[in-house]
Design an enzyme around this catalytic site. Structure first.
Site, PDB file in Angstrom:
ATOM      1  N   THR A  91       5.083 -10.119  -3.013  1.00 27.08           N
ATOM      2  CA  THR A  91       5.055 -11.239  -2.047  1.00 27.08           C
ATOM      3  C   THR A  91       5.929 -12.390  -2.545  1.00 27.08           C
ATOM      4  OG1 THR A  91       3.008 -12.085  -3.016  1.00 27.08           O
ATOM      5  CG2 THR A  91       2.781 -10.733  -1.043  1.00 27.08           C
TER       6      THR A  91
ATOM      7  N   ARG B 125      -2.551  -6.881   3.961  1.00 30.16           N
ATOM      8  CA  ARG B 125      -3.905  -7.342   4.231  1.00 30.16           C
ATOM      9  C   ARG B 125      -4.189  -8.776   3.802  1.00 30.16           C
ATOM     10  NH1 ARG B 125      -3.405  -2.356   3.110  1.00 30.16           N
ATOM     11  NH2 ARG B 125      -4.423  -0.735   4.332  1.00 30.16           N
TER      12      ARG B 125
ATOM     13  N   HIS C  82       4.097   6.066  -1.989  1.00 29.94           N
ATOM     14  CA  HIS C  82       4.261   5.927  -0.540  1.00 29.94           C
ATOM     15  C   HIS C  82       5.719   5.962  -0.099  1.00 29.94           C
ATOM     16  CE1 HIS C  82       0.014   3.938  -0.370  1.00 29.94           C
ATOM     17  NE2 HIS C  82      -0.034   5.249  -0.457  1.00 29.94           N
TER      18      HIS C  82
ATOM     19  N   CYS D 104      15.390  13.248   7.406  1.00 30.93           N
ATOM     20  CA  CYS D 104      15.310  13.994   8.665  1.00 30.93           C
ATOM     21  C   CYS D 104      14.032  14.824   8.628  1.00 30.93           C
ATOM     22  CB  CYS D 104      16.531  14.901   8.814  1.00 30.93           C
ATOM     23  SG  CYS D 104      16.353  16.051  10.198  1.00 30.93           S
TER      24      CYS D 104
ATOM     25  N   CYS E 157      19.667  12.748  13.091  1.00 28.28           N
ATOM     26  CA  CYS E 157      20.263  13.307  11.884  1.00 28.28           C
ATOM     27  C   CYS E 157      21.660  13.843  12.223  1.00 28.28           C
ATOM     28  CB  CYS E 157      19.361  14.422  11.353  1.00 28.28           C
ATOM     29  SG  CYS E 157      20.078  15.348   9.995  1.00 28.28           S
TER      30      CYS E 157
ATOM     31  N   CYS F 203      21.732  17.899  11.665  1.00 27.44           N
ATOM     32  CA  CYS F 203      21.065  18.891  12.526  1.00 27.44           C
ATOM     33  C   CYS F 203      20.544  18.321  13.846  1.00 27.44           C
ATOM     34  CB  CYS F 203      19.911  19.559  11.755  1.00 27.44           C
ATOM     35  SG  CYS F 203      18.436  18.533  11.649  1.00 27.44           S
TER      36      CYS F 203
ATOM     37  N   ASN G  98      -4.942 -10.059  -9.526  1.00 29.32           N
ATOM     38  CA  ASN G  98      -4.844 -10.146  -8.055  1.00 29.32           C
ATOM     39  C   ASN G  98      -5.223 -11.547  -7.591  1.00 29.32           C
ATOM     40  OD1 ASN G  98      -4.179  -8.230  -5.859  1.00 29.32           O
ATOM     41  ND2 ASN G  98      -6.105  -8.945  -5.001  1.00 29.32           N
TER      42      ASN G  98
HETATM   43  P1  NAD Z   1      -2.473  -5.043   0.401  1.00 28.62           P
HETATM   44  O1  NAD Z   1      -1.560  -5.688   1.376  1.00 28.62           O
HETATM   45  O2  NAD Z   1      -3.634  -4.287   0.890  1.00 28.62           O
HETATM   46  O3  NAD Z   1      -3.038  -6.117  -0.637  1.00 28.62           O
HETATM   47  C1  NAD Z   1      -2.228  -6.922  -1.403  1.00 28.62           C
HETATM   48  C2  NAD Z   1      -3.126  -7.719  -2.363  1.00 28.62           C
HETATM   49  O4  NAD Z   1      -2.283  -8.518  -3.183  1.00 28.62           O
HETATM   50  C3  NAD Z   1      -4.098  -8.671  -1.648  1.00 28.62           C
HETATM   51  O5  NAD Z   1      -5.377  -8.536  -2.233  1.00 28.62           O
HETATM   52  C4  NAD Z   1      -3.513 -10.072  -1.940  1.00 28.62           C
HETATM   53  O6  NAD Z   1      -4.528 -11.040  -2.105  1.00 28.62           O
HETATM   54  C5  NAD Z   1      -2.801  -9.834  -3.253  1.00 28.62           C
HETATM   55  N1  NAD Z   1      -1.651 -10.717  -3.478  1.00 28.62           N
HETATM   56  C6  NAD Z   1      -0.778 -11.202  -2.551  1.00 28.62           C
HETATM   57  N2  NAD Z   1       0.187 -11.928  -3.172  1.00 28.62           N
HETATM   58  C7  NAD Z   1      -0.095 -11.879  -4.509  1.00 28.62           C
HETATM   59  C8  NAD Z   1       0.537 -12.420  -5.666  1.00 28.62           C
HETATM   60  N3  NAD Z   1       1.630 -13.170  -5.576  1.00 28.62           N
HETATM   61  N4  NAD Z   1      -0.012 -12.163  -6.872  1.00 28.62           N
HETATM   62  C9  NAD Z   1      -1.146 -11.414  -7.000  1.00 28.62           C
HETATM   63  N5  NAD Z   1      -1.789 -10.878  -5.924  1.00 28.62           N
HETATM   64  C10 NAD Z   1      -1.265 -11.106  -4.708  1.00 28.62           C
HETATM   65  O7  NAD Z   1      -1.550  -4.144  -0.522  1.00 28.62           O
HETATM   66  P2  NAD Z   1      -1.759  -2.723  -1.116  1.00 28.62           P
HETATM   67  O8  NAD Z   1      -3.085  -2.638  -1.812  1.00 28.62           O
HETATM   68  O9  NAD Z   1      -0.542  -2.426  -1.848  1.00 28.62           O
HETATM   69  O10 NAD Z   1      -1.816  -1.741   0.140  1.00 28.62           O
HETATM   70  C11 NAD Z   1      -0.988  -1.891   1.242  1.00 28.62           C
HETATM   71  C12 NAD Z   1      -0.087  -0.722   1.569  1.00 28.62           C
HETATM   72  O11 NAD Z   1       1.028  -1.286   2.204  1.00 28.62           O
HETATM   73  C13 NAD Z   1       0.449  -0.004   0.394  1.00 28.62           C
HETATM   74  O12 NAD Z   1       0.051   1.288   0.528  1.00 28.62           O
HETATM   75  C14 NAD Z   1       1.981  -0.109   0.472  1.00 28.62           C
HETATM   76  O13 NAD Z   1       2.520   1.182   0.681  1.00 28.62           O
HETATM   77  C15 NAD Z   1       2.281  -0.859   1.706  1.00 28.62           C
HETATM   78  N6  NAD Z   1       3.111  -2.085   1.598  1.00 28.62           N
HETATM   79  C16 NAD Z   1       4.165  -2.137   0.745  1.00 28.62           C
HETATM   80  C17 NAD Z   1       4.928  -3.286   0.656  1.00 28.62           C
HETATM   81  C18 NAD Z   1       6.081  -3.321  -0.314  1.00 28.62           C
HETATM   82  O14 NAD Z   1       6.684  -2.286  -0.564  1.00 28.62           O
HETATM   83  N7  NAD Z   1       6.409  -4.492  -0.877  1.00 28.62           N
HETATM   84  C19 NAD Z   1       4.627  -4.411   1.440  1.00 28.62           C
HETATM   85  C20 NAD Z   1       3.550  -4.313   2.337  1.00 28.62           C
HETATM   86  C21 NAD Z   1       2.793  -3.143   2.392  1.00 28.62           C
END
Ligand code: NAD
Length: 265
Positions: free
Chosen positions: A38, A46, A131, A139, A164, A167, A230
């Site tokens: 983030t 979430r 993921h 494809c 693709c 194909c 977290n």
């Molecule tokens: P999630 O979105 O469910 O939860 C993220 C958690 O990180 C939250 O509890 C939040 O409070 C916490 N958080 C946010 N910013 C933070 C920071 N700066 N420092 C510490 N904690 C912080 O994420 P998840 O558990 O990874 O599951 C979501 C799914 O979404 C994953 O399976 C993933 O594949 C996908 N996803 C990936 C990305 C990415 O690639 N960057 C982005 C969004 C979602």
């Protein structure tokens, strides 16, 4: 668990407790989620500003993606606008490279699709992407892979659902969509690493997405210590030896600095 517990609130005390717990661990498995990215400008799913507060995940299931050209159009458009391909690693990603360089880290198992661990400098072989990776498209018919940038260039040139070129099959971002099966090789590898780990640090994950969250659970069952970094509560807080509430970009560099001090040169 090693019997050290910590009430989240005091970040410095949390880092100190985690550094003591991990002082002699040499096979640390790092498990990362959207929260580590983030601070690189990629929203989580979430959290309070998460993607799912704006978009209904039920619209982007695997079966809908295959069945509905309009879902595919919207999906490519969202990728283009998300900025995920241009994002840069932050201090937390870079600190994990140091943890690897000092020889204390087994691997990173990530739920993220942004490729930022590798962009920060971790060798691709030590990053297990549960993921998938948004930088590639695949494809669904012949499994040919193409850079997402090329697909987005075609979208920009007017094709809103590029197929693709090999194909004619449907192209899909090479990421695990809702209701889609997890990649077998990566899932297997992550579970093996969980057995090998002597500690797990989970960073920026709600630990509520399964089967991914079985990785830390499996490691804990095998005797690994467990540290959670977290911003908010997670589904597995009760299993943690140490909880550190705070932004990954600040906590992870502090923790890695403390672990570097406890590593013999
Ligand atoms: P999630 O979105 O469910 O939860 C993220 C958690 O990180 C939250 O509890 C939040 O409070 C916490 N958080 C946010 N910013 C933070 C920071 N700066 N420092 C510490 N904690 C912080 O994420 P998840 O558990 O990874 O599951 C979501 C799914 O979404 C994953 O399976 C993933 O594949 C996908 N996803 C990936 C990305 C990415 O690639 N960057 C982005 C969004 C979602």
């Amino acid at each position: 668990m090693d019997g050290i517990s910590f009430d989240p609130g005091g970040r410095e005390e949390g880092v100190a407790a985690a550094a003591r717990l991990l002082a002699h661990k040499e096979r640390i498995l790092v498990f990362t989620g959207a929260g580590i990215s983030t601070e690189s400008g990629i929203p989580d799913f979430r959290g309070p500003d998460g993607v799912w507060t704006r978009v209904d995940p039920a619209e982007f299931t695997y079966s809908r993606f295959l069945a509905n050209p309009d879902t595919r159009r919207r999906s490519w458009q969202m990728r283009k606008e998300s900025g995920i391909l241009e994002a840069e690693p932050n201090r937390a990603h870079r600190a994990l490279v140091t943890l690897w360089e000092i020889g204390r880290m087994l691997a990173v198992v990530t739920q993220n699709i942004d490729g930022l661990h590798q962009k920060a400098g971790l060798p691709a072989r030590v990053v297990v992407e549960l993921h998938g990776n948004a930088h590639q498209a695949v494809c669904v018919a012949c499994r040919a892979k193409v850079p997402t940038g090329e697909v987005l260039d075609r979208v920009a040139a007017g094709e809103d659902d590029p197929d693709c070129t090999a194909c004619g099959g449907i192209l899909k971002p090479d990421v695990v969509l809702f209701e889609e099966a997890m990649p077998i090789l990566e899932t297997d590898r992550a579970m093996h690493l969980a057995y090998e780990a002597d500690a797990v640090i989970s960073i920026g994950s709600t630990l509520g997405v399964f089967p991914a969250a079985f990785v830390p659970i499996r490691a804990i069952e095998t005797g690994a210590s467990f540290v959670i970094v977290n911003m908010g509560p997670t589904e597995l807080d009760d299993l943690a030896d140490v909880l550190i509430a705070g932004p990954a970009g600040e906590v992870v560099p502090d923790l890695v600095a403390a672990l570097t001090r406890s590593t013999p040169r």
